[in-house]
Design a protein around this motif. Structure first.
Motif, mmCIF file in Angstrom:
data_model
loop_
_atom_site.group_PDB
_atom_site.id
_atom_site.type_symbol
_atom_site.label_atom_id
_atom_site.label_comp_id
_atom_site.label_asym_id
_atom_site.label_seq_id
_atom_site.Cartn_x
_atom_site.Cartn_y
_atom_site.Cartn_z
ATOM 1 N N LEU A 164 0.834 -1.198 0.000
ATOM 2 C CA LEU A 164 0.000 0.000 0.000
ATOM 3 C C LEU A 164 0.878 1.261 0.000
ATOM 4 O O LEU A 164 0.605 2.210 -0.741
ATOM 5 C CB LEU A 164 -0.932 -0.010 1.208
ATOM 6 C CG LEU A 164 -1.931 1.143 1.289
ATOM 7 C CD1 LEU A 164 -2.863 1.092 0.086
ATOM 8 C CD2 LEU A 164 -2.707 1.073 2.579
ATOM 9 N N ILE A 165 1.925 1.267 0.783
ATOM 10 C CA ILE A 165 2.832 2.411 0.852
ATOM 11 C C ILE A 165 3.532 2.602 -0.496
ATOM 12 O O ILE A 165 3.655 3.727 -1.005
ATOM 13 C CB ILE A 165 3.858 2.233 1.993
ATOM 14 C CG1 ILE A 165 3.147 2.340 3.337
ATOM 15 C CG2 ILE A 165 4.972 3.274 1.893
ATOM 16 C CD1 ILE A 165 4.015 2.011 4.523
ATOM 17 N N VAL A 166 4.004 1.531 -1.115
ATOM 18 C CA VAL A 166 4.660 1.614 -2.423
ATOM 19 C C VAL A 166 3.685 2.137 -3.466
ATOM 20 O O VAL A 166 4.033 2.974 -4.319
ATOM 21 C CB VAL A 166 5.233 0.236 -2.827
ATOM 22 C CG1 VAL A 166 5.677 0.231 -4.283
ATOM 23 C CG2 VAL A 166 6.373 -0.158 -1.913
ATOM 24 N N LEU A 167 2.443 1.682 -3.413
ATOM 25 C CA LEU A 167 1.423 2.142 -4.357
ATOM 26 C C LEU A 167 1.151 3.632 -4.181
ATOM 27 O O LEU A 167 1.053 4.364 -5.173
ATOM 28 C CB LEU A 167 0.134 1.326 -4.171
ATOM 29 C CG LEU A 167 -0.998 1.639 -5.135
ATOM 30 C CD1 LEU A 167 -0.570 1.345 -6.566
ATOM 31 C CD2 LEU A 167 -2.235 0.838 -4.766
ATOM 32 N N VAL A 168 1.049 4.081 -2.957
ATOM 33 C CA VAL A 168 0.816 5.504 -2.691
ATOM 34 C C VAL A 168 2.005 6.324 -3.195
ATOM 35 O O VAL A 168 1.830 7.391 -3.798
ATOM 36 C CB VAL A 168 0.565 5.741 -1.176
ATOM 37 C CG1 VAL A 168 0.606 7.224 -0.846
ATOM 38 C CG2 VAL A 168 -0.751 5.130 -0.751
ATOM 39 N N LEU A 169 3.210 5.866 -2.969
ATOM 40 C CA LEU A 169 4.400 6.569 -3.446
ATOM 41 C C LEU A 169 4.432 6.634 -4.982
ATOM 42 O O LEU A 169 4.776 7.671 -5.564
ATOM 43 C CB LEU A 169 5.673 5.896 -2.924
ATOM 44 C CG LEU A 169 5.969 6.083 -1.430
ATOM 45 C CD1 LEU A 169 7.171 5.241 -1.029
ATOM 46 C CD2 LEU A 169 6.197 7.539 -1.109
ATOM 47 N N LEU A 170 4.074 5.535 -5.629
ATOM 48 C CA LEU A 170 4.040 5.526 -7.094
ATOM 49 C C LEU A 170 2.999 6.508 -7.631
ATOM 50 O O LEU A 170 3.247 7.217 -8.613
ATOM 51 C CB LEU A 170 3.752 4.121 -7.617
ATOM 52 C CG LEU A 170 4.928 3.144 -7.602
ATOM 53 C CD1 LEU A 170 4.446 1.748 -8.026
ATOM 54 C CD2 LEU A 170 6.030 3.618 -8.509
ATOM 55 N N LEU A 171 1.839 6.550 -6.997
ATOM 56 C CA LEU A 171 0.798 7.477 -7.430
ATOM 57 C C LEU A 171 1.250 8.926 -7.243
ATOM 58 O O LEU A 171 1.017 9.778 -8.119
ATOM 59 C CB LEU A 171 -0.501 7.219 -6.674
ATOM 60 C CG LEU A 171 -1.240 5.936 -7.052
ATOM 61 C CD1 LEU A 171 -2.448 5.722 -6.135
ATOM 62 C CD2 LEU A 171 -1.690 5.985 -8.497
#
Length: 85
Positions: free
Chosen positions: A6-13
């Motif tokens: 979830l953290i990686v996804l938020v960072l990518l977004l």
């Protein structure tokens, strides 16, 4: 594992959003650079015209033309014709 994903996804977004904003800013800067380049060319052309006019104003031909127009002077062998009212 889910939390890290979830953290990686938020960072990518967030990186994608920042990338899009940077691309928009870059496009605006490129447009402004083109406009400034065009303005620079116009000013250089204007400077060249002023330089040519300055050189012309230092000639005897210009002095004679100015004397004719502003002071009404004529050469010795010229005849002036005036219209009858």
């Amino acid at each position: 594992m889910f939390g890290i994903s979830l953290i990686v996804l938020v960072l990518l977004l967030s990186l994608m959003v920042q990338s899009r904003d940077l691309k928009e800013s870059l496009a605006g800067y490129e447009t402004r650079a083109e406009a400034l380049s065009q303005q620079l060319e116009e000013e250089q052309a204007r400077t060249e015209e002023i330089k040519e006019l300055k050189e012309y104003m230092q000639t005897d031909e210009y002095a004679e033309q100015a004397a004719r127009e502003k002071l009404g002077l004529v050469k010795d062998n010229e005849i002036i014709f005036q219209e009858a009212n």
